[in-house]
Design an enzyme around this catalytic site. Structure first.
Site, PDB file in Angstrom:
ATOM      1  N   ASP A 442     -16.754 -16.237  10.037  1.00  0.00           N
ATOM      2  CA  ASP A 442     -16.660 -17.220   8.953  1.00  0.00           C
ATOM      3  C   ASP A 442     -15.543 -17.996   9.386  1.00  0.00           C
ATOM      4  O   ASP A 442     -15.745 -19.330   9.245  1.00  0.00           O
ATOM      5  CB  ASP A 442     -16.567 -16.539   7.688  1.00  0.00           C
ATOM      6  CG  ASP A 442     -17.688 -15.845   7.251  1.00  0.00           C
ATOM      7  OD1 ASP A 442     -18.774 -16.178   7.858  1.00  0.00           O
ATOM      8  OD2 ASP A 442     -17.749 -15.205   6.449  1.00  0.00           O
ATOM      9  N   LYS A 443     -14.456 -17.680   9.853  1.00  0.00           N
ATOM     10  CA  LYS A 443     -13.223 -18.283  10.014  1.00  0.00           C
ATOM     11  C   LYS A 443     -13.425 -19.290  11.152  1.00  0.00           C
ATOM     12  O   LYS A 443     -13.224 -20.632  11.279  1.00  0.00           O
ATOM     13  CB  LYS A 443     -12.116 -17.405  10.544  1.00  0.00           C
ATOM     14  CG  LYS A 443     -11.661 -16.838   9.054  1.00  0.00           C
ATOM     15  CD  LYS A 443     -10.138 -16.088   9.571  1.00  0.00           C
ATOM     16  CE  LYS A 443      -9.673 -15.560   8.320  1.00  0.00           C
ATOM     17  NZ  LYS A 443     -10.082 -14.022   8.116  1.00  0.00           N
ATOM     18  N   ILE A 444     -14.639 -18.992  12.170  1.00  0.00           N
ATOM     19  CA  ILE A 444     -14.526 -19.601  13.220  1.00  0.00           C
ATOM     20  C   ILE A 444     -15.414 -20.850  12.759  1.00  0.00           C
ATOM     21  O   ILE A 444     -15.583 -21.883  13.201  1.00  0.00           O
ATOM     22  CB  ILE A 444     -15.284 -18.986  14.393  1.00  0.00           C
ATOM     23  CG1 ILE A 444     -14.246 -18.089  15.050  1.00  0.00           C
ATOM     24  CG2 ILE A 444     -15.866 -20.064  15.357  1.00  0.00           C
ATOM     25  CD1 ILE A 444     -14.808 -17.125  16.308  1.00  0.00           C
ATOM     26  N   LEU A 447     -13.530 -23.397  11.246  1.00  0.00           N
ATOM     27  CA  LEU A 447     -12.821 -24.053  12.283  1.00  0.00           C
ATOM     28  C   LEU A 447     -13.562 -25.203  13.022  1.00  0.00           C
ATOM     29  O   LEU A 447     -13.325 -26.392  13.025  1.00  0.00           O
ATOM     30  CB  LEU A 447     -12.077 -23.259  13.253  1.00  0.00           C
ATOM     31  CG  LEU A 447     -11.019 -22.362  12.763  1.00  0.00           C
ATOM     32  CD1 LEU A 447     -10.555 -21.288  14.100  1.00  0.00           C
ATOM     33  CD2 LEU A 447      -9.911 -23.392  12.954  1.00  0.00           C
TER      34      LEU A 447
END
Length: 742
Positions: A442-444, A447
């Site tokens: 999810d963080k990617i 980003l």
DNA sequence: AGGCAGTACTG
DNA sequence: CAGTAC
DNA sequence: GCCT
């Protein structure tokens, strides 16, 4: 009774898999190299000083209950613990690897200035447009292949480096996959030499008649030192394989019979290999037969002085004490694929090491430099976040940090620009990406969409984060101390901490004072040459104290990095010394293993090489070292009379203080110590887990322990002469140091 | 829900 | 024993 | 944070 830690590991097999070198890097590696400044220093893989080589390392603790010798066979004798694992008949690494193309390809816009536009934001790369272009070309090629293009190789696996990607079939047992990855990685290595020289060539027709005069190179397994130009290497390599010889990629390969080098100071540990000039190969080719090696000693490369430190010392014949035995007669050499036929006519072709007794450290081989990071827009924030988790939050956050770093590392190694998370899931970059959900994923995604990480921004807003991050960068100050200094003493920067330390010296421990003093210097990377020079001083001291004791530089140096964070040196006295002290090792000024290190350190202190201690034991030392003042490093007082005319001071620009560790191991332990201290951390973890899961063994820096229920027993039924033996015992295929960076 | 390696040195 | 580093 |  409750601490009854029925600690039967349940480790992440995934992480392991992911941490094993994947099959794709090599190709990338070579391609990338082309992009770089050709004058860049080639990486040198590892350095084996002195003679002895076999060693590994591991640091698992020696469990309290070491019971000696009550084992039999190599078979882990499982007790009936509830924790018993299935012990699957993990077929060891097999040849199941399938080949297939790089899974995904990117769709990127290249901006004029070389930035890449992703999700609306433009990221500046640290590399230039060409690299991006290259990446795009690569993506294209991968796409072409994926769409059914050229089948890279029929049936074979180890054909060249090109396009050999593992089958990431996620349904298979993780252990299985691990084994396969390891196998694939090493396979690349084994025949790799020839293959990489000429990927399209058929295997060195092992089939042909051995006696065929056209195949006069058949007894030869050559290794090209890194300083031999790529083209020359390519040409000669081809000729050699055409004529029945083989080319090894790894100096460490026991089958290597000839090291082709232009450096007179080239040095490596394989006692059976002969050092010759590449001219020798040319002469043989011209003559159509093997020529005497003596006629072509390694050539001098014009006027280059060997590293000062080395030549400076009246270096004792450190070169070979331990291995003056008869050369491994060609055919024994190994269970290998390349059979070395020592051939009759080649009288004495394979003979004991008679190489240089002194010289610079410098066996290098072509670089394994980190590939260009095509995805800094992803990896930087992840690493930043990881640093905060680890250094600021601490505790179990370290595990989050580990995972973030693992993902960042995997992404960094990709050879395409990531524009969509899905590209990371296809063959999952890490096992977690095979899962349906994942927070890192999810963080990617975030980003890529926004260019930012809310979590990171949020953490960075907290006032103490920055302070703790900086303070914990001081050696000896961890998260707790950093927090406390900030909280109780209002210290936010290293400068402030210095002021505090001056006012109230008692605030910090002795080690922390040292860390503070050298804060800036410790942050600097150490070039390989300097690592070698420092290790050279250690070698000198060791030679004076205990001739025959090997000196090996492990750590990232051994993995071939161009620069290192510290210098990790392993000492290993000879079997003779172990048995008979100074009796067994004439010239030794000490008699026991425990006496070696203190004596060596005393010498190094006298010479000004060792400047501070951080922790001192009899077999392990951590501290600070730097190259001595150049005035002390005179030109080699040559043994042959050519007198050095005094101080040919080779100036070391800064002479920074460096972190250095030195540890002593017995020959039995060395393979484990080497393995452990060569790392990388991920690689070690994966091996530990494999050892545990597949074999019920716990692996540490001095050996194996058999885990039985809650206690362990040292494994002492097998003899481990070198790292290969450890891999073999575990049913894994050998992975050379350069491929352990994971 | 528990585990994630386990040890050595310092203070 | 806590903290740190390997 | 992810695996068992």
């Amino acid at each position: 009774m409750d601490k009854n830690k029925s600690r039967r590991p349940k480790r992440d097999a995934q992480e392991l898999c992911a941490s094993i070198p994947s099959a794709s890097p090599p190709r990338r590696r070579s391609r990338r190299r082309d992009l770089r400044d050709p004058s860049a220093t080639p990486d040198r893989p590892f350095q084996q000083l002195g003679t002895q080589a076999t060693a590994n390392t591991l640091v698992l603790g020696l469990p309290a209950s070491l019971r000696a010798g009550d084992l039999e066979g190599g078979q882990p004798v499982p007790t009936q613990t509830q924790t018993q694992l299935p012990k699957p008949s993990l077929a060891l690494p097999t040849q199941l690897i399938e080949q297939h193309a790089t899974s995904s390809f990117a769709d990127v816009d290249v901006e004029s200035e070389g930035g890449v536009k992703v999700g609306g934001d433009t990221y500046d790369f640290e590399h230039d447009e060409e690299e991006v272009d290259e990446a795009l070309r690569r993506n294209e090629a991968a796409a072409a292949r994926a769409l059914g293009g050229e089948p890279r190789n029929s049936g074979g696996i180890e054909r060249g480096d090109e396009g050999c990607v593992l089958n990431h079939e996620s349904s298979r047992s993780p252990y299985r996959r691990l084994a396969e990855m390891v196998a694939a990685a090493s396979r690349r290595d084994v025949d790799g030499g020839a293959a990489s020289v000429n990927p399209d060539r058929d295997p060195p027709a092992a089939a042909a008649s051995p006696g065929d005069p056209k195949r006069f190179f058949s007894p030869v397994v050559a290794y090209f030192a890194p300083e031999v130009s790529k083209t020359r290497r390519g040409i000669l390599g081809d000729r050699i394989t055409e004529r029945g010889g083989a080319v090894a990629r790894d100096v460490n390969d026991p089958r290597v019979t000839h090291v082709l080098t232009t450096s007179t100071t080239y040095r490596h540990w394989n006692p059976a290999a002969r050092l010759v000039s590449p001219d020798w190969a040319q002469a043989c080719i011209r003559a159509g037969e093997l020529r005497p090696e003596d006629e072509h000693p390694p050539a001098l490369t014009g006027g280059v002085n060997p590293p000062a430190s080395l030549s400076s010392s009246p270096l004792p014949p450190v070169a070979s004490p331990m291995r003056l035995g008869p050369p491994p007669s060609s055919q024994d050499a190994s269970q290998g694929h390349v059979v070395v036929d020592s051939g009759s006519g080649a009288d004495g072709l394979v003979r004991p090491w008679l190489g240089k007794k002194r010289g610079a450290f410098a066996c290098q081989r072509p670089s394994t430099a980190a590939p260009v990071n095509l995805n800094p827009h992803i990896t930087r924030p992840l690493e930043e976040l990881a640093a905060i988790y680890e250094d600021v939050l601490g505790g179990t956050n370290a595990y989050k940090a580990r995972h973030h770093k693992q993902v960042a590392g995997a992404v960094e190694r990709l050879d395409f620009v990531v524009t969509d998370v899905e590209q990371l899931c296809d063959p999952p970059v890490t096992p977690a990406f095979a899962q349906k959900t994942s927070t890192v994923r999810d963080k990617i995604r975030e980003l890529l969409a926004t260019g930012k990480l809310a979590k990171l921004e949020e953490l960075k807003r907290k006032p103490d984060v920055e302070a703790v991050l900086e303070l914990s960068g001081v050696w000896g100050i961890g998260t707790e101390t950093a927090r406390k200094l900030h909280r109780e003493d209002g210290v936010s920067t290293v400068a402030q901490l210095r002021a505090l330390a001056a006012r109230q010296p008692g605030k910090l421990s002795a080690n922390q004072h040292v860390g503070l003093r050298f804060y800036e210097e410790f942050k600097e990377r150490i070039p390989r040459d300097e690592v070698e020079a420092l290790a050279g001083h250690v070698e000198d001291a060791v030679a004076a104290v205990c001739p025959g004791c090997s000196v090996t530089v492990a750590g990232s140096y051994r993995r071939g990095k161009t620069s290192c964070g510290d210098v990790d040196v392993l000492l290993c006295p000879s079997e003779e010394f172990i048995r008979g002290g100074s009796q067994g090792a004439p010239g030794a000024t000490v008699d026991t293993v425990e006496d070696i290190l203190p004596a060596v350190l005393a010498r190094l202190r006298t010479r000004g090489v060792v400047t501070d201690d951080l922790s001192t034991g009899t077999v392990s030392w951590m501290g600070v070292a730097r190259l001595p003042d150049s005035r002390e490093r005179l030109a080699p007082t040559t043994t042959d009379g050519a007198e050095g005319d005094g101080a040919v001071a080779v100036v070391t620009p800064k002479r920074l203080h460096r972190r250095m560790d030195i540890k002593t191991y017995t020959p039995d332990e060395m393979p484990f110590a080497l393995l452990y201290f060569t790392g990388s951390g991920y690689f070690n973890r994966s091996m530990r887990t494999w050892a545990d899961k597949a074999k019920g063994l716990s692996l540490h820096d001095r050996g194996f322990n058999l885990v039985r229920g809650n206690d362990m027993t040292a494994v002492r039924d097998a003899k481990f002469r070198d790292e290969r033996d450890v891999f073999e015992y575990l049913g894994l295929e050998y992975v050379p140091p350069e491929d352990r960076s994971v």
